[in-house]
Design an enzyme around this catalytic site. Sequence first.
Site, mmCIF file in Angstrom:
data_model
loop_
_atom_site.group_PDB
_atom_site.id
_atom_site.type_symbol
_atom_site.label_atom_id
_atom_site.label_comp_id
_atom_site.label_asym_id
_atom_site.label_seq_id
_atom_site.Cartn_x
_atom_site.Cartn_y
_atom_site.Cartn_z
ATOM 1 C CB SER A 161 -0.939 0.014 1.206
ATOM 2 O OG SER A 161 -2.031 -0.842 0.974
ATOM 3 C CE LYS A 178 -4.018 1.438 -1.074
ATOM 4 N NZ LYS A 178 -4.446 0.624 0.064
ATOM 5 C CB SER A 222 -4.544 2.251 3.594
ATOM 6 O OG SER A 222 -3.712 1.563 2.696
ATOM 7 C CE LYS A 243 -1.668 4.103 2.595
ATOM 8 N NZ LYS A 243 -1.477 2.982 3.530
#
Length: 391
Positions: free
Chosen positions: A55, A58, A120, A222
């Site tokens: 993730s 992202k 997320s 993130k």
Amino acid sequence: MIWIRRLSVLSCLAALAVSPAFAFETPAKQAFILDYETGIPLYAKNAEEPMIPASMTKIMTSYVVFDMLQKGTLSPEAKFTVSQNAWEKGGWASGGSTMGLSIGESVSVMDLLTGVIVLSGNDACIVLAEGISGTEEAFAKEMTAIAQEMGLKTASFKNATGLDEEGHEISAADLAMLAKLSIETHPEYYGLYALPSFEWNGISQPNRNPILGKISGVDGLKTGHLSVSGYGLVASATEGDERRIVVINGLDSISARAASAERMMRAAFRQFEVVAPFEAGETVGTIPVWLGKQDTVEAVVTDDIAIGIESSERRDMSAKIVLATAVTAPIEEGQKIGTLVISGANGLSEEYPVVAKEKVSKIGLLGRAFEGFAGLFDTGVATSEPVTEAE
């Protein structure tokens, strides 16, 4: 054949030494620390090899949307409809991280973007991708093209979410640079990364960054996790007038990620620093010259040199001049004659060109003949073989 001549500059680097301390280590499979202001790496562990970002992808998905908002090609108030595909791949039923969107729901770009960054949300990523490019695949191709244009050469994106897909990868070093560029070029949207939570459809979820609110100055970015890649994080923090960006990946649990992230971010400010050992035009070594009117020429660096080091390992830094071939007269002032290589125990090595400080003319025919004759009686290193390393 490569010639190497060790520099007297080693004494200059050693003079920077401080009292011994434990060298930094991390259980992460990939790790990287970047100094934001200079863009200089401070620490690297398997940081150049492509890895599965999960993730952390992202950050790139958000960057593409940031760009469109900044250019005015996309409005923050524009609304996209949640498709069956987005709900199936990214909704509550998928079992992955989600914003909790419903099929047919109409959601603004800004809400979707917040869902991507704070929660997320895989569903929010897919809705944005489909709304902007028609399909997630098309959006991922655009992500890759933009990343390549930005100089992120290891970037290859197959989707907008970071879900496991063959060929979906980027290096830790490129992720750190992506974070730097996000902060640098889109400060008006970067603040979304620091939001502690976000509520949608009556459900509030916390920001997944484990050191946000735990370490003063942390304001992004993130997390990421897949069974094939382990637990990872891209994080950034400020302390005084300094900012550091940290990337870790390949940890085996949520707790290990949290502990490693906290320790690494603290170390980024306490154990690492940027030093400037040489200024442009400074002499860094003396190079022997073959067939010259003088036996040596001073080698100087062309630019100011700044490097990232771990404070406790200043003693372990090394510097040498590497020559692709023997330096032979005539030599012009400013002519490149070699490469200065500075290496540290933190896994980083940097190269800088060195040039001749002055002109060296070639000796005449008689001088050349005498030098060749004298070489027959040289009891030192054979003239037919280069000196591979000399103190």
